[in-house]
Design a protein around this motif. Structure first.
Motif, short mmCIF file in Angstrom:
data_model
loop_
_atom_site.label_atom_id
_atom_site.label_comp_id
_atom_site.label_asym_id
_atom_site.label_seq_id
_atom_site.Cartn_x
_atom_site.Cartn_y
_atom_site.Cartn_z
N LYS A 193 -4.38 0.43 -0.99
CA LYS A 193 -3.19 -0.39 -0.79
C LYS A 193 -2.33 0.22 0.31
N LEU A 224 -4.39 -4.99 1.10
CA LEU A 224 -5.40 -4.38 0.25
C LEU A 224 -6.73 -4.32 0.98
N THR A 233 1.66 -6.12 -0.21
CA THR A 233 0.78 -5.02 0.18
C THR A 233 -0.48 -5.56 0.82
N ASP A 261 -1.67 -9.20 -0.48
CA ASP A 261 -1.14 -9.59 -1.78
C ASP A 261 0.30 -10.06 -1.59
N LYS A 284 1.40 -0.55 2.69
CA LYS A 284 2.64 -1.32 2.70
C LYS A 284 3.52 -0.90 3.87
#
Length: 156
Positions: free
Chosen positions: A125, A107, A105, A100, A127
Motif C-alpha cells: 500500500k 495498492l 491508497t 482504493d 499513499k
C-alpha cells in the motif's frame, strides 16, 4: 541403460538450477517494475509541487492527497486494474496496481512474496501524504509554513 540414467540425472539437476534462477530473475523483474512506477509517481508529485510553488500557482496540496496518484502519469502502467472501493485480492489480481477509493491508497498485489524481502504480506500500500518541511534558520518568524508532499509506503 546406466549411461542413460546418469545423463538424465545430470540434465534434471541442470534444469532444476535453471528454473531456480528463472524464478529469482522473475522476482527481481517484478521488484524493479514496482520501484520504477513508484519513482515515476514521486517525480510527477515533485513536478506538481514545483508548479504549485510558482507565482501564479496555488499552494493547496490537499487535492494531491485525495486523487489517484496514477492520474499524474501520462501513461498508466499496463497492469493497472482501475479504481475500486475496498478491493479484494480477486478484484485486483496478482501483479496488478489498483487505487482504493475508500482510504485513498494505491495498492499493488505481488505475484511473488520474495520480490520484497521486508514484505510480510502480498499487498503493498502506498499513499500521498502532506509533510511539513523543516524551518530554515534564515526564515523570518511569522513567515508561512512550508508544506511538501511525500509518496510513502503504508504499513498496516
Amino acid at each position: 541403460m546406466l549411461e542413460f540414467v546418469v545423463c538424465f540425472t545430470v540434465v534434471a539437476i541442470l534444469g532444476g538450477l535453471l528454473l531456480q534462477r528463472l524464478w529469482h530473475y522473475r522476482a527481481e523483474a517484478e521488484r524493479a517494475a514496482v520501484q520504477m512506477v513508484i519513482a515515476n509517481i514521486r517525480s510527477a508529485l515533485e513536478i506538481k509541487v514545483a508548479q504549485a510553488n510558482l507565482p501564479d500557482g496555488s499552494l493547496d496540496f490537499t487535492f494531491l492527497t485525495e486523487e489517484n496518484p496514477l492520474n499524474l502519469l501520462k501513461v498508466k502502467p499496463v497492469n493497472y486494474a482501475g479504481e475500486w472501493y475496498r478491493p479484494s485480492g480477486a478484484d485486483i489480481g496478482a501483479g496488478n496496481w489498483c487505487f482504493d477509493r475508500a482510504d485513498k491508497t494505491l495498492l499493488y498485489l505481488l505475484n511473488n512474496v520474495n520480490s520484497f524481502e521486508d514484505s510480510q504480506t502480498k499487498l503493498l500500500k502506498f499513499k500521498v501524504k502532506l509533510t511539513r518541511l523543516p524551518h530554515s534558520p534564515a526564515k523570518p518568524s511569522g513567515a508561512p509554513e512550508t508544506l511538501g508532499v511525500a509518496f510513502e509506503q503504508v504499513k498496516d
